[in-house]
Motif scaffolding. Structure first.
Motif, PDB file in Angstrom:
ATOM      1  N   UNK A 179       1.912   4.176 -12.637  1.00 33.41           N
ATOM      2  CA  UNK A 179       1.340   2.879 -13.045  1.00 33.41           C
ATOM      3  C   UNK A 179       0.535   2.234 -11.927  1.00 33.41           C
ATOM      4  N   UNK A 180       0.800   2.631 -10.695  1.00 32.05           N
ATOM      5  CA  UNK A 180       0.107   2.015  -9.558  1.00 32.05           C
ATOM      6  C   UNK A 180      -1.081   2.850  -9.077  1.00 32.05           C
ATOM      7  N   UNK A 181      -1.353   3.951  -9.756  1.00 34.87           N
ATOM      8  CA  UNK A 181      -2.441   4.838  -9.307  1.00 34.87           C
ATOM      9  C   UNK A 181      -3.800   4.161  -9.370  1.00 34.87           C
ATOM     10  N   UNK A 205       0.829  -1.207   0.000  1.00 36.18           N
ATOM     11  CA  UNK A 205       0.000   0.000   0.000  1.00 36.18           C
ATOM     12  C   UNK A 205       0.865   1.259   0.000  1.00 36.18           C
ATOM     13  N   UNK A 206       1.973   1.228   0.736  1.00 33.58           N
ATOM     14  CA  UNK A 206       2.840   2.403   0.819  1.00 33.58           C
ATOM     15  C   UNK A 206       3.553   2.659  -0.509  1.00 33.58           C
ATOM     16  N   UNK A 207       4.010   1.610  -1.153  1.00 34.74           N
ATOM     17  CA  UNK A 207       4.663   1.764  -2.458  1.00 34.74           C
ATOM     18  C   UNK A 207       3.680   2.337  -3.472  1.00 34.74           C
ATOM     19  N   UNK A 208       2.446   1.839  -3.481  1.00 34.90           N
ATOM     20  CA  UNK A 208       1.413   2.375  -4.385  1.00 34.90           C
ATOM     21  C   UNK A 208       1.181   3.861  -4.125  1.00 34.90           C
ATOM     22  N   UNK A 209       1.102   4.219  -2.865  1.00 36.71           N
ATOM     23  CA  UNK A 209       0.847   5.604  -2.480  1.00 36.71           C
ATOM     24  C   UNK A 209       1.979   6.523  -2.952  1.00 36.71           C
TER      25      UNK A 209
END
Length: 515
Positions: free
Chosen positions: A507-509, A343-347
């Motif tokens: 890309x993870x948004x 979740x943190x990497x995506x954020x």
């Protein structure tokens, strides 16, 4: 002139009535529980005098309720938070317990669209009971009140922040778990439905806090990122988190002025790291030495405690830090830590925040419970997030980095721009104790003196775990002096945050806000 004065007087009277929401008695009841009203909460969050309310004269469209339903359970508008424009909405408990009626839902949809169109962050101050009856009853009532599309397709276009400030079910819960950051007030409940409905549905009797209190979400779900003992504390957490965020996905987070020398040596780290590699220490102490002015803001600090995720600044740049925490589970990630990291990497990737990885892990926590929690899937989802992320990533092996966890912490070949190690680093497929037990387990079981035999085998287990072999073959980029870690990271960011790399590809948004 008299007619005009009459009309303006009528408008003023309506607005004065609207400011009371469900009425003075309902406001008194809210205060009697030690809680603030929706408008009082907005005043606490927004800069003084900046809030411009939209939809003040809304009322429920159910006949006969107009005079007691101003706002229809939702106060919304635009204002400034620490000088920055934002959309702010707050559930109004004084109007039908903050439940969602037709007008309420229409207003919420409209304010979301306004935020996206204008690139404004969204603050939600929630308390409420979910979909209202009778508005949602019948096939026609429910058919246009399912999960709002604007919430499902937000795709982190703007930062979203939610505070759960009273018992919240249905809509407020959906909003919270879809947000980038959530804080919850102690003594409140956040769940799908309330204890009464739970008891009617299956006979289970739970208090609100047992069902969805702060402790439940900190220990088990990870659906909140912070918690506060007072509404003021929750508001401050929202503001602090917001200070690390950009205004919207089209911008980078703002630089922060600092007089902290980016090339400052951190000699104190050598007093923090224990002489013996199996001794615990607090990784937060090392992080505080590295970052600007020793200031960090932890993300999900009470969930998945074997891993630290935190925001900080390096030479004024906002960075996200992912670090193993040896003082919990020896720094070995389990299912919660995997979820937290993903979740943190995506954020961070969604909001152009570079990532710093600090390794000290003996590997993943393996157990029957971990397998039941889909540990292999969680490990690989974490890896997938790493692989897709395009923000600059810098990895530093502090002490141990063993097995697959070396990869998940952005080891070589995992998308890191730079991977370095301290001379204290131990890098291997497995630690010597585990390796000897696995390879020579049967021999040890048959030995007359297994303890002595194990010691001999450990001496023979001579695989070089030091970082120098990897450095010699250019499998890692360098071995650095521990006291130069801050200098190395600040200098690296200077060269990585070029015009081409200062913004990620996001890309993870579109990944879910909860994994």
């Amino acid at each position: 002139m008299d007619h005009l004065q009459q009309l303006t007087g009528e408008l003023q009277a309506k607005k004065e009535t609207a400011l009371l929401g469900g009425g003075k008695d309902k406001i008194a009841a809210q205060h009697g529980k030690g809680l603030q009203t929706a408008r009082e909460r907005i005043e606490m969050l927004a800069d003084h005098g900046t809030f411009m309310e939209l939809g003040m004269l809304n009322t429920s469209d159910v006949k006969g309720t107009e005079d007691k339903s101003y706002g229809d359970g939702l106060i919304a508008g635009v204002g400034k938070v620490n000088g920055r424009p934002a959309v702010i909405q707050a559930g109004d408990k004084t109007v039908f317990a903050g439940t969602e009626g037709n007008v309420h839902i229409r207003k919420s949809k409209s304010i979301h669209e306004f935020a996206i169109k204008n690139g404004l962050p969204i603050f939600s101050l929630h308390e409420g009971g979910g979909l209202r009856m009778p508005d949602g009853m019948g096939s026609d009532g429910i058919s246009d009140k399912l999960f709002p599309r604007e919430m499902l397709t937000l795709h982190r276009q703007v930062p979203t922040m939610t505070a759960i400030l009273g018992d919240s079910f249905g809509g407020p819960t959906w909003a919270a778990v879809s947000s980038d950051f959530v804080t919850q007030l102690h003594g409140t409940c956040m769940a799908i439905a309330g204890p009464r409905m739970l008891e009617l549905a299956n006979g289970q009797k739970l208090s609100p806090e047992e069902l969805g209190g702060v402790d439940v979400h900190n220990r088990y779900t990870g659906q909140i990122d912070e918690d506060g003992a007072s509404e003021e504390e929750c508001m401050q957490q929202l503001k602090t988190y917001f200070s690390f965020m950009p205004q919207n996905a089209g911008e980078r987070p703002r630089m922060k002025a600092t007089t902290d020398d980016p090339y400052r040596l951190i000699d104190e780290v050598l007093t923090i790291l224990p002489q013996q590699s199996n001794r615990v220490y607090n990784m937060k102490k090392i992080i505080d030495l590295i970052v600007d002015d020793g200031i960090t803001f932890e993300f999900q600090r009470k969930f998945g405690k074997g891993l630290i995720t935190a925001f900080a600044h390096l030479n004024g740049h906002v960075v996200g830090i992912v670090a193993n925490q040896p003082s919990h589970y020896a720094g070995a990630p389990g299912p919660q830590e995997c979820q937290k990291a993903t979740e943190f990497i995506c954020l961070c990737d969604s909001y152009h925040i570079p990532l710093i990885f600090l390794h000290d892990t003996p590997g993943f926590r393996i157990s029957s419970e971990a397998e039941k929690a889909k540990m292999p899937t969680k490990i690989m989802v974490w890896n997938q997030a790493l692989a897709l992320s395009t923000v600059p990533k810098i990895s530093v092996v502090i002490r141990k980095s063993i097995g697959a966890a070396y990869g998940n912490m952005c080891g070589p070949g995992m998308g890191g721009d730079l991977v370095v190690a301290w001379p204290t680093a131990e890098i291997n497929f497995t630690g010597p104790e585990v390796g000897v037990n696995v390879v020579f387990g049967r021999e040890l079981a048959r030995s007359e003196n297994p303890s002595e035999e194990r010691k001999k085998l450990l001496e023979l287990w001579s695989f070089d775990s030091s970082p120098y072999k990897a450095a010699a073959k250019h499998l890692i980029d360098d071995v650095i002096q521990p006291n130069e870690t801050r200098k190395f990271l600040c200098q690296s960011l200077e060269y990585l945050l070029t015009s081409k790399r200062e913004k990620s590809e996001r890309r993870l948004a579109t990944w879910p806000t909860g994994i």
